[in-house]
Design a protein around this motif. Structure first.
Motif: not given
Length: 344
Positions: A219-221, A155-158, A206-217
């Motif tokens: 906002e998208l949804y 879903d994210l255009q990485l 790993y821990c940082a990844n699990d929260v870093a993308y939550l804001p963008a997700l």
């Protein structure tokens, strides 16, 4: 396709292991008005739930764009009871319904917090439910829940390198979990890779990844969800916490694969068979997508690195230092790990 935007520098995660570190975290949270404050949270532990352990809490704070990893394994109850300006973190933040706290599938996180520390989360927004509720189509399109990994990837255009790093660290740490589960490991941490001290750089990533993308997700949804479904997702977010804190909650139930509104179309045994068949079809389709994705990564890597990919050091060797940041730095900047998921 959405425009890819480069995010501004984001500070490296701060590892919170002492009461002094807690004071710095609380001071950061207090520097923003509660109306502006948004927390994106994830917990880690061995079989995270009432039946497992709770070792780490990762919090990404907006608008500061700071990430904190609270070492619950070391701090124990002090992580939640230590007072700052006369208030403890548990009741002033985690149990405050006016401060929004975003999780991806809050259920086992809420279960672990309540079972091990007596904390009942409030003000929860479950981003997984927003994804499910925002899908186009009828109830049948919302039958099954999706995991964080697949939503970040699809879903994210990485950018290619960012996406590859995300997938790489996920696979490496999950392999570490599988390896730990397969073998009896001696030592204080046992089989819990999140309890090993000092924390491995891969675990921090790993821990940082699990929260870093939550804001963008989120906002998208939140942009694509319809108003009535937005309210349903908010209501079900609160219900998930209530359910997780109940004595009847089953942390690893097979029923957790279904969305909360799936029952409206799945009441008969024939529908149950249809669900099983549909899930099998989804799993097969996902395996096909993963295979195609892996093939695409290989092709892109060859295109970028040419002969180096086959005959030279290869893609991964260009990033041998990707985890080597100052682990307790308060001001070190990420390179570009999360460069394209933020909006300016």
């Amino acid at each position: 396709m959405a425009d890819r935007q480069r995010n501004p520098a984001v500070s490296a995660p701060m590892i919170v292991t002492t009461e002094t570190d807690l004071n710095q975290l609380f001071a950061s949270l207090s520097s923003t008005t509660r109306k502006q404050l948004r927390l994106f949270i994830d917990l880690e532990g061995q079989k995270l739930s009432r039946n497992g352990t709770l070792s780490l809490m990762t919090i990404h704070v907006l608008p500061q764009k700071m990430t904190y990893i609270i070492d619950i394994e070391t701090l124990r109850d002090r992580a939640f009871t230590h007072a700052f300006s006369g208030q403890a973190f548990s009741d002033s933040i985690l149990e405050d319904p006016t401060i929004p706290k975003y999780f991806w599938d809050v259920r086992n996180d809420a279960d672990a917090l309540y079972a091990h520390h007596g904390i009942r989360l409030a003000g929860v927004v479950d981003v997984q439910l927003f994804e499910n509720a925002s899908r186009a189509g009828g109830l049948s399109a919302k039958t099954y829940l999706r995991g964080l990994d697949i939503c970040v990837e699809k879903d994210l255009q990485l950018k290619f390198t960012e996406r590859h790093r995300f997938v790489k660290i996920k696979r490496e740490v999950k392999a570490m979990m599988d390896q730990a589960d397969m073998h009896a490991i001696t030592g204080p941490a046992g089989n819990n890779i999140f309890a090993v001290r000092p924390l491995e750089p891969k675990i921090i990533s790993y821990c940082a990844n699990d929260v870093a993308y939550l804001p963008a997700l989120y906002e998208l949804y939140n942009k694509r969800i319809k108003p009535d479904w937005r309210q349903k997702a908010k209501t079900e977010s609160a219900k998930r916490v209530e359910e997780a804190c109940s004595s009847s909650y089953e942390p690893h139930s097979e029923k957790k694969k279904f969305g909360p509104w799936a029952g409206a179309t799945t009441n008969t045994s024939s529908n149950s068979k249809s669900r099983t068949s549909a899930r099998d079809d989804d799993d097969n389709f996902q395996r096909l997508l993963d295979a195609l994705e892996d093939h695409g990564i290989e092709e892109n890597a060859r295109e970028i690195f040419g002969d180096y990919y086959n005959d030279g050091p290869g893609y991964d060797d260009w990033y041998d230092d990707e985890y080597e940041w100052p682990l307790n730095s308060r001001d070190a900047a990420w390179d570009d790990t999360f460069e394209s998921c933020w909006e300016k």
